[in-house]
Design an enzyme around this catalytic site. Structure first.
Site, PDB file in Angstrom:
ATOM      1  N   ARG A  13       5.486  -2.940  21.313  1.00  8.39           N
ATOM      2  CA  ARG A  13       5.756  -1.402  21.075  1.00  8.39           C
ATOM      3  C   ARG A  13       4.453  -0.807  20.691  1.00  8.39           C
ATOM      4  NH1 ARG A  13       4.754   3.414  18.673  1.00  8.39           N
ATOM      5  NH2 ARG A  13       4.875   2.147  16.636  1.00  8.39           N
ATOM      6  N   ASP A  14       3.916  -0.368  19.591  1.00  9.05           N
ATOM      7  CA  ASP A  14       3.041   0.039  19.233  1.00  9.05           C
ATOM      8  C   ASP A  14       1.543  -0.296  20.189  1.00  9.05           C
ATOM      9  OD1 ASP A  14       1.170   1.659  18.195  1.00  9.05           O
ATOM     10  OD2 ASP A  14       1.234   0.822  15.926  1.00  9.05           O
ATOM     11  N   HIS A 205       1.163  -0.386   7.311  1.00 10.79           N
ATOM     12  CA  HIS A 205       0.812  -0.341   8.815  1.00 10.79           C
ATOM     13  C   HIS A 205      -0.561   0.122   8.974  1.00 10.79           C
ATOM     14  CE1 HIS A 205       1.405   0.105  13.247  1.00 10.79           C
ATOM     15  NE2 HIS A 205       0.499   0.927  13.155  1.00 10.79           N
ATOM     16  N   HIS A 207      -4.598   0.312  10.358  1.00  9.09           N
ATOM     17  CA  HIS A 207      -5.442   0.336  11.326  1.00  9.09           C
ATOM     18  C   HIS A 207      -6.844  -0.021  11.124  1.00  9.09           C
ATOM     19  CE1 HIS A 207      -3.120   2.992  14.383  1.00  9.09           C
ATOM     20  NE2 HIS A 207      -2.395   2.057  14.013  1.00  9.09           N
ATOM     21  N   CYS A 238      -4.093   5.053  18.045  1.00  8.37           N
ATOM     22  CA  CYS A 238      -3.388   6.192  17.808  1.00  8.37           C
ATOM     23  C   CYS A 238      -3.963   7.353  18.964  1.00  8.37           C
ATOM     24  CB  CYS A 238      -3.722   6.741  16.495  1.00  8.37           C
ATOM     25  SG  CYS A 238      -2.907   8.306  16.045  1.00  8.37           S
ATOM     26  N   ASN A 247      -4.625  -1.264  15.801  1.00  7.78           N
ATOM     27  CA  ASN A 247      -3.719  -1.990  14.758  1.00  7.78           C
ATOM     28  C   ASN A 247      -4.806  -3.155  14.243  1.00  7.78           C
ATOM     29  OD1 ASN A 247      -1.311  -0.585  15.273  1.00  7.78           O
ATOM     30  ND2 ASN A 247      -1.237  -1.432  16.954  1.00  7.78           N
TER      31      ASN A 247
HETATM   32 MG    MG Z   1      -0.319   1.417  14.901  1.00 10.10          MG
END
Ligand code: MG
Length: 302
Positions: A13-14, A205, A207, A238, A247
């Site tokens: 997803r991300d 979460h 980065h 992002c 990430n």
């Molecule tokens: Mg992320």
């Protein structure tokens, strides 16, 4: 320090969300199957957003219907509004992940809502999800800094955490959406949130935009975080931070944790294979390091 960490694999997803070229649904499914085969048990599979805004996620329903049935795997879909929740509920997904960011300026741009309105929306979705027997978790984005408002105070984040906790999520996540956090700040914010909401599992979460992601992961674990998001190959980023690397990678995170005696249940060799496979699918190099430098000590092969 804990001896076990749960990793939520967010590459499907991300990670893929910011890819401009549409990734075939079968390749997304292959990525998820590889993650499961490597031992990952929590997987963020897609997001239920408007396909006009995020074309990469237009196949959410199709992908969810193809997911292998595994009793010990928890699939999560990201939900950003009530319409998205209805789509996830129709599929009887295991869990929905809701998210909003901690500042009004940023959240108005990304969701069209002020923070107070986003909290109301979360309450409504969480109530209806629990009625439908769907687990919920909530992520507070930009919890360590905002691209529009700058510093975000610990007190502000704690205040939001207290409000979202009332709806009974199975965990509260704190996201460093633009990758600005440093370990001291992670320690301070996590300790403060833990003090106010001691009964809810915390997740981070992180980065690696400024190369602090892995140091932050250790600080988070030290402060009592039990769940970390990571992405195979370190894909994702992002959209508000165009130069940011994404990430923290599952590859490097698993290497660091396992060598530190913290169990992840993940087979690093299979993650590295998947990282290299992803390079061929996305036709670009991955940001993770261990795939390039190799596992240490070297694994004996017969
Ligand atoms: Mg992320």
């Amino acid at each position: 320090m804990t001896t076990n960490i749960e990793i939520v694999e967010v590459s499907a997803r991300d990670g893929l969300q910011s890819e401009k070229k549409f990734v075939a649904t079968l390749d997304k499914l292959a990525l998820i199957k590889r993650a499961i085969d490597a031992g990952l048990r929590r997987i963020e599979v897609t997001s239920f957003v408007n396909p006009k805004r995020v074309p990469q996620m237009a196949d959410a329903e199709e992908l969810v219907q193809m997911l292998p049935e595994c009793n010990d795997v928890r699939y999560t879909g990201l939900v950003l509004n009530y319409r998205g929740f209805e789509r996830a509920r129709a599929l009887q997904l295991d869990e929905i992940g809701c998210a909003f960011v901690a500042t009004d300026s940023f959240n108005k741009r990304s969701q069209g809502l002020e923070v107070a309105e986003a909290i109301n929306q979360w309450n409504r979705i969480a109530d209806d999800a629990h009625t439908a027997n769907i687990k919920t978790q909530i992520i507070i984005g930009a919890a360590f800094g905002c691209p529009f408002e700058g510093e975000v105070s610990t007190e502000h984040v704690v205040n939001i955490a207290k409000q979202v906790a009332k709806a009974g999520p199975s965990e509260i996540g704190l996201a460093d959406t633009i990758g600005v956090a440093v370990p001291v700040q992670i320690t301070e914010v996590i300790n403060a949130v833990k003090n106010e909401v001691p009964d809810i599992k915390l997740r981070c979460h992180l980065h690696n935009s400024r190369n602090t992601g892995f140091a932050n992961a250790i600080a988070a674990i030290d402060a009592g975080v039990e769940v970390l998001d990571a992405s195979i190959g370190g894909i994702g980023g992002c959209p508000f931070a165009p130069h940011a690397s994404g990430n923290i990678s599952t590859d490097d995170l698993v290497y660091m944790l396992e060598r530190s005696g913290i169990k992840t249940g993940v087979d690093l060799t299979k993650i590295i294979e998947t990282s290299l496979w992803l390079e061929t699918i996305l036709k670009k190099p991955m940001s993770s390091q261990v795939a390039k430098s190799g596992i240490f000590p070297p694994i004996e092969t017969n």
